[in-house]
Structures are given as C-alpha cells and as structure tokens.
Design a protein around this motif. Structure first.
Motif: not given
Ligand code: SAJ
Length: 403
Positions: A98-103
C-alpha cells in the motif's frame, strides 16, 4: 487499467482471468525471478486450466513487471502471514505494498485488498497510511478471495464473492470489475464485514475438520470405524462432517482461524481448541507409525516411507504441510530416517526424499499415505505386499491400518 500487485497463488490467476476477459492488466511482483519466468511464457505453479488461461491472457496483452503502475485501480494480493507467537495477522506485506501504491496512485484511485486479513486490520493498519501520506482521496475496498487450490480456475469463474467498501458506489464499481469474469453472485457490504466473513469461512472448515479428527481419535480409542460413522451421520439431512486426516496444511485453513484466536483470546475458545486438535494430528500419525511398527516387530524406521509431501492432493504446494510437520516432530524426538516420496515435488526439500515411486517402494516395507494424490489411487495394487497406514481411507485392501 488494473495493476495486480503480488503474483502468487491468488494474484496470478486473478490477473490472468481479468486479462482473458478483456480487462487491461499489468501484474507486478517484487520478485524479479518470478516476473522473468512469467515473461518467458511459463506459469509459476500447476493448476488445472491455468496454462490455457495464461495463453489467453498473453494474447490479450497482459504484462508482468517489478514496477508499480500509475493507474486508477490496484488489486493487492500479497501474503498475510501470522505471527506464530501472538497468533495475530502480520500485515507487513500489505502495508508495504500500500505504501508503494500511495507514492504513485493518481487522485481518487481505488485500492482493492484481496489478501486475507483479520477483522479491523484495514481500519487499524491500512487506513492510517492514507492520512500519514496525505492521501485521504484514495478509496479502500476489500475483496477477499475464495478459490480453492486444486480447482482455482473453475472457482474463480463460478464462486460467489464478497466486496467490502466504505462507499456503496465504489463497491458497485469494483463489483462490475469482478463481474467481467465472475459468474457468481457478488455481494457488496462494508469492509469489516468482508474481512470477518473471509476468516469465518475458513474457520468454519477448520473447526469441522477438527471435529472429524477428534472423532477419529475417539474411534481409535474404542475400535470403531470413524469413516463408516461419518458416512452414516452425513446421511442425516442437517449433518455434514468433513473427513479426518493426518493434519491440516495450506496457507488458509491452518492459518486464518488463528487470527481470531489472536485478536479475541478470551472469546475464541472453540476455535483455539480446534486449531490445537488439527495441529496435533501429525504427532498422532507419528505415534500410530510407532504403534504399527511395534505390532509388526519392525524396528528399522528407514524401512518406513511417507507418501506425499504437499499439503493436500494434486497440488504442488507444500506450505504448512502435515508431512513436513510430521518430519519436524520426528526430529524433535531425536529420531530420523523416514523416507519420503511425492510425485509433484520435483526438487529435493527433505532428507531421504525419492523421486521414483518404484525405487521408493523397493526400499520400504511400510508406507504411510499422507496425501491422496491421483497417482497413488491409480497404483494401489503396488502396495499389496506392504504394511499400509492409510490416513485418508482410500485403500480397499485387507489389513490396512487407519488413523
Ligand atoms: N482437509 C482435511 N479434511 C477434509 C478437508 C480438508 O483434513 O475433509 C485438509 C486438507 O488435506 C488440507 C487442509 O485441510 O491439508 C486444507 O485444505 P482444503 O482443501 O480444505 O482448503 P484450502 O486451504 O486448500 O482452501 C481453503 C478454502 N476455504 C474453504 O473451503 C472455506 C478456499 O475456498 C479458500 O479460498 C482458501 O482456503 C483460502 O485461500 O483462504
């Protein structure tokens, strides 16, 4: 375009199915080796119908990469292990995906989590990531998978599904995405309900199997035929008992119910006992092996062979497999020597492992059927001069031992 993150047992078939039904799909996985294999035209595990689906998806233009894509819909299907000590779900892989997607996700993008999580995990562990990253625009959805290894392609196509969303409209939008390939009924509900239903479904099965395993122990104690008893009970219109076995493996039934025990330790009593009962089965089998060896005046454990290494029949998946659990238990008892064979496990993963059925049989006197692969069903006559412990009641020979 849909970016499916995590191309394992769930993500890959889902990505292929969507692509084969005309959805533009890019599959992302951080394991370069896996992505390279897919890009070279090879699937990464065996499953009925998956190769055909793969071909169709390739023709429809599916791509595989290690990079996250900029798109309006993400499906996250990464593993959710559990912490063996606390029994709680460990959402670390979902959190990092999720953190990667949010970037990179555009404004108002939709983030669908397919990975199994315990009720409240999305609220506790995922939603705060949105505020931390100033991305409250992102729409969260939970769409737990339900497909059974061994029949994944069929079930992906036919099973009913659950979609949990904060906002009905978003839920309906994702429902229509899944309806592009899924013939089953798709129910839209809230996120926590969707989380709970998934864990409850697997818990129901685990508890039912534990009940069958407990009956097997009771029947062994007093010399009753558990299979005949279950068969007759199941003729009652409201009784449906599953089958006892050498243990419960896989990454779902043997794991997900622990999430409830971990989160509600003072409430989930039946579930806790059921899980302990299932986990004790490999030891129970080990004990049966010992009893049967004594009864037959056998003292050389290296003349005993375990048939099957996978967690169940006709899959090549060994996660949490009862055979691996039994071998570990053997080691804990400071003993070694059991031979092992599985037609679907081509690599050497344990000591004394054989890759040829006839050679395996020629070096043992006592075979323990841990997994009912089709192969053994077809070659049962080869066991006629062996002592047999049949943990699945598949053999109709005289003098066969059962659990
Ligand atoms: N087993 C028994 N007795 C039985 C049935 C199964 O001992 O009567 C054992 C199997 O041998 C195996 C384990 O249980 O070791 C689990 O196998 P399974 O075939 O029951 O289930 P899984 O883990 O392969 O898939 C389950 C399915 N859940 C339910 O049926 C409720 C599947 O639909 C889920 O999608 C999957 O978990 C998952 O990914 O959560």
């Amino acid at each position: 375009m849909i970016n499916v993150i995590g191309l394992g047992y769930i993500g890959l078939p889902t990505a292929l199915m969507m692509s084969a039904h005309g959805v533009e799909v890019v599959g992302t996985d951080y394991k370069k080796e896996l992505v390279d294999k897919l890009n070279s035209g090879e699937t990464t595990f065996k499953e009925d119908g998956i190769d055909d689906l793969f071909q169709k998806a390739i023709e429809s233009g599916i791509n595989f990469t290690t990079e996250y894509q900029v798109t309006d819909t993400y499906i996250i299907s990464v593993p959710t292990p559990y912490d063996k000590f606390s029994k709680k779900v460990d959402p670390c892989y979902v959190v990092s995906a999720v953190n990667e997607v949010l970037k990179i996700a555009p404004v108002n993008a939709c983030l669908v989590i397919e990975s199994t999580v315990s009720p409240g995990t999305i609220e506790k562990n995922i939603r705060p990531l949105l505020s931390n990253n100033d991305r409250k625009d992102i729409k969260l959805v939970h769409a737990p998978e339900r497909i059974i290894p061994g029949n994944m392609v069929y079930e992906l196509f036919n099973n009913n599904r659950t979609i949990g969303a904060d906002d009905k409209k978003v839920g309906e939008k994702i429902k229509s995405l899944y309806a592009s390939f899924c013939k089953g009924e798709i129910v839209v509900t809230d996120i926590k309900t969707a989380e709970m239903t998934k864990v409850v479904e697997n818990t129901f099965r685990a508890v039912n199997i534990a009940f069958a395993n407990e009956l097997a122990k009771i029947c062994r104690h007093d010399n009753m035929d558990v299979y005949e008893i279950i068969r007759i009970c199941n003729m009652h219109p409201r009784v449906n008992i599953l089958q006892p076995g050498p243990g419960v493996g896989g990454h779902c039934i043997s794991v997900d119910p622990w999430f409830l025990v971990g989160d509600y330790p003072s409430l989930a009593k039946v579930i806790d006992e059921a899980m302990k009962t299932n986990d004790a089965m490999p030891d129970f089998v080990l004990n049966r092996i010992y009893e049967i060896m004594k009864e037959n005046q056998m003292n050389d454990v290296s003349r005993v062979g375990l048939y099957g290494l996978t967690y169940k029949e006709n899959v090549d998946d060994m996660r949490e497999s009862p055979t691996l659990q039994l071998l570990e238990s053997q080691e804990r008892h400071l003993a070694k020597g059991l031979k092992v064979y599985d037609p679907l496990v081509k690599k050497d993963v344990v000591e004394n492992q054989y890759h040829d059925f006839d050679v395996f049989l020629s070096e043992i006197d006592f075979v323990v059927i841990m997994v009912k692969h089709s192969e053994i069903m077809e070659k049962i006559d080869k066991l006629s001069d062996k002592i047999v412990l049949d943990c699945h009641n598949i053999i109709n020979l005289q003098d066969v031992y059962h659990i």
